[in-house]
Design a protein around this motif. Structure first.
Motif, short mmCIF file in Angstrom:
data_model
loop_
_atom_site.label_atom_id
_atom_site.label_comp_id
_atom_site.label_asym_id
_atom_site.label_seq_id
_atom_site.Cartn_x
_atom_site.Cartn_y
_atom_site.Cartn_z
N ASP A 1 0.85 -1.19 0.00
CA ASP A 1 0.00 0.00 0.00
C ASP A 1 0.88 1.24 0.00
N GLY A 2 0.59 2.17 -0.89
CA GLY A 2 1.36 3.41 -0.97
C GLY A 2 2.47 3.32 -2.00
N HIS B 1 2.51 0.30 -4.64
CA HIS B 1 1.96 -0.37 -5.83
C HIS B 1 0.45 -0.20 -5.96
N PHE B 2 -0.17 0.29 -4.93
CA PHE B 2 -1.60 0.57 -4.98
C PHE B 2 -1.91 1.52 -3.83
N ASN B 3 -3.14 2.06 -3.89
CA ASN B 3 -3.59 2.98 -2.85
C ASN B 3 -4.84 2.37 -2.22
N LEU B 4 -4.65 1.80 -1.02
CA LEU B 4 -5.74 1.06 -0.37
C LEU B 4 -6.98 1.91 -0.22
N LEU C 1 -1.53 -7.54 7.31
CA LEU C 1 -2.76 -6.76 7.36
C LEU C 1 -2.67 -5.68 8.41
N PRO C 2 -3.04 -4.44 8.06
CA PRO C 2 -3.11 -3.40 9.08
C PRO C 2 -4.20 -3.78 10.10
N ARG C 3 -3.89 -3.53 11.36
CA ARG C 3 -4.80 -3.88 12.45
C ARG C 3 -6.25 -3.45 12.22
N ASP C 4 -6.42 -2.28 11.58
CA ASP C 4 -7.77 -1.72 11.46
C ASP C 4 -8.44 -2.08 10.13
N ALA D 1 1.09 -3.12 12.74
CA ALA D 1 0.87 -1.69 12.63
C ALA D 1 1.66 -1.17 11.43
N GLY D 2 1.23 -1.53 10.23
CA GLY D 2 1.94 -1.07 9.03
C GLY D 2 1.01 -1.13 7.85
N PRO D 3 1.54 -0.82 6.66
CA PRO D 3 0.71 -0.81 5.46
C PRO D 3 0.37 -2.23 4.99
N LEU D 4 -0.73 -2.38 4.28
CA LEU D 4 -1.10 -3.67 3.70
C LEU D 4 -0.02 -4.13 2.73
#
Lengths: 319, 319
Positions: free
Chosen positions: A49-50, A52-55, A91-94, A127-130
């Motif tokens: 995320d950020g 290769h793609f924008n979640l 996976l991001p926690r949220d 706690a990071g990007p997908l």
């Protein structure tokens, strides 16, 4: 960290590998090992995320699809046949349970569509990007895997599809998410160019832009190349007023990343009269030349003018 | 996101897979597909700075080693033989060229030590924590792969090595970084327990703690288990005053993660008198029982008292 320097450092150690087992070492679109009498190809690719793609702006199904199809594009580049995949996800926690399940459902559906079932995986919650990391294993197609090192002087340079503008949305299509990996085209090419079990030419998939990726073929094959910029098949996404003040569309076609088309070299006679394969345009865009000092790739214009290619393709991940 | 819920959602779709190709679907230590007449096993595992290691406090070589050996532990759990690996890395921008090269050198060296050459990879450079994702492909050992589903009532439950305290440093050894994947032990077990090509028992590697991982065997095999806490082989890292105020060492041995030992079930007669294999202790720690209502795993003490196991193993990644 400079990616190319690191890659070259890694490839230096290839000579230590046991050639009886390792059929294709690191440095091609897939590696290949022998297991018993069976050759097995492997490739891994990660999307973040950020980068290769924008979640936040993209449907999960499209992200999941890209995680699979990016790897399938590497399978196509070897003229191989996908067999199975494994997927690791951070996976991001949220993210939420429903979205996490939808993500895996879509990866599985895409994998099944290409007869490349997901047979395993790993899930991390942090706690990071997908991040989605997919590994695909494949088997050789009708001939031995197509390599980057198969180009010889005198061969033509060909590309499938249209190039450039992959990140733009045009008529509802965003190429870097929606592209079709060129598996069927590659297998047809293997039949066309295959002779006594060998793919007569070089092949690579276009992930970092034609200029960079053709450069990889030249390096691996110890040749140089002449490209005809006026012959490049330009994506309609680049047409007209969509890029005010931008350089020529041909420059985008040459250097934009994430085309996921095939670039291959072949005897010009073998491709005579062929303008498409499996419904996909195939365009003759240049010639392979002998090794020489000076630039690896030069541009030749219709008026006979020749100039070195200096602009390099978009360097993936390092921007 | 709850990992177990997500995994169960994923496994629900296994029934759709083509059994002619997919020999082992998601849900075991490795998946397995048939390619021609060859069975090929695959596993993927990722380690993340801040979750599985601490980049600031750990030698890079140890981190790189763990990225490979964690996967080799899965190979051991299937009684399979590693063939090749691919490694994907997400590198923090500020890691530095020298450290990035050292990381890959160490992954390659570890892979070579286990005759499992790195044949490909993917590198991303980004603004996030270091992530190493390794995929290993393997071939079956002397018998068909050992499965989680092979346990039957009456079999004994055995573990290799010692359990618990994997994150502690004791006499210079930090088990979760330094552990030896039990490949050789697993192949000896396959010879011992293999009969007409089949592994007579179940096997899993202990990554989430014995309580959780034995639970996976019970679920996959539709059995229950009785464990003898007083028989668990306790890591010396847990001894004495190292854990003031902590619960009993046996509870750590039961629930601490990252042991990377093997837990297997086998006919008690087949293991009679065996206290080690390939120099590694093997301990009889319980019995497989028929399915029943109530707790999947119960604890049986020397005085005959039986209590349900309620404390579950450390749930990997979700803390």
């Amino acid at each position: 960290v400079r990616e190319l320097v690191l890659l070259n450092h890694i490839y230096l150690a290839n000579a230590q590998l046991d050639a009886a087992t390792v059929v294709i070492p690191p440095g091609d679109d897939m590696g290949c090992v022998r297991i018993g009498s069976q050759e097995v190809l492997v490739t891994v690719d990660q999307i973040v995320d950020g980068v290769h793609f924008n979640l936040a702006a993209t449907r999960l199904e499209k992200i999941a699809r890209k995680a699979i199809t990016r790897n399938l594009s590497d399978v196509a580049a070897m003229a191989a046949i996908p067999v199975a995949a494994v997927a690791a996800a951070l996976l991001p926690r949220d993210l939420g349970q429903d979205r996490a399940e939808a993500l895996f459902d879509a990866m599985r559906a895409t994998a099944n569509d290409y007869r490349c079932p997901l047979i395993g995986g790993d899930i991390g919650i942090y706690a990071g990007p997908l991040v989605l990391t997919v590994t695909i294993i494949a088997r050789p197609g009708p001939v031995a895997p197509a390599r980057r090192s198969g180009a010889t002087p005198g061969q033509g340079i060909f590309v499938t599809g249209v190039l450039g503008g992959s990140l733009l949305t045009y008529q509802g299509h965003t190429h870097h998410l929606d592209f079709e990996p060129r598996l069927a085209v590659a297998l047809r090419l293997a039949e066309l160019l295959g002779e006594t079990g060998i793919f007569r030419g070089a092949m690579i998939d276009l992930s970092d832009g034609l200029a960079t990726d053709l450069g990889h073929i030249c390096t691996a094959s110890n040749v140089t190349a002449e490209l005809w910029p006026h012959c490049l098949p330009i994506s309609p996404a680049l047409a007209g007023d969509r890029l005010p003040g931008a350089p020529g569309a041909w420059q985008h076609a040459l250097t934009d990343g994430e085309d996921y088309e095939l670039c291959f070299t072949a005897a010009v006679e073998a491709m005579e009269g062929l303008t498409s394969l499996e419904g996909v345009p195939v365009t003759h865009v240049g010639t392979i030349l002998p090794p020489r000092s000076g630039p690896t790739i030069s541009l030749k214009w219709p008026d006979g003018r020749v100039e070195p290619l200096t602009a390099r393709g978009w360097e993936h991940h390092s921007s």
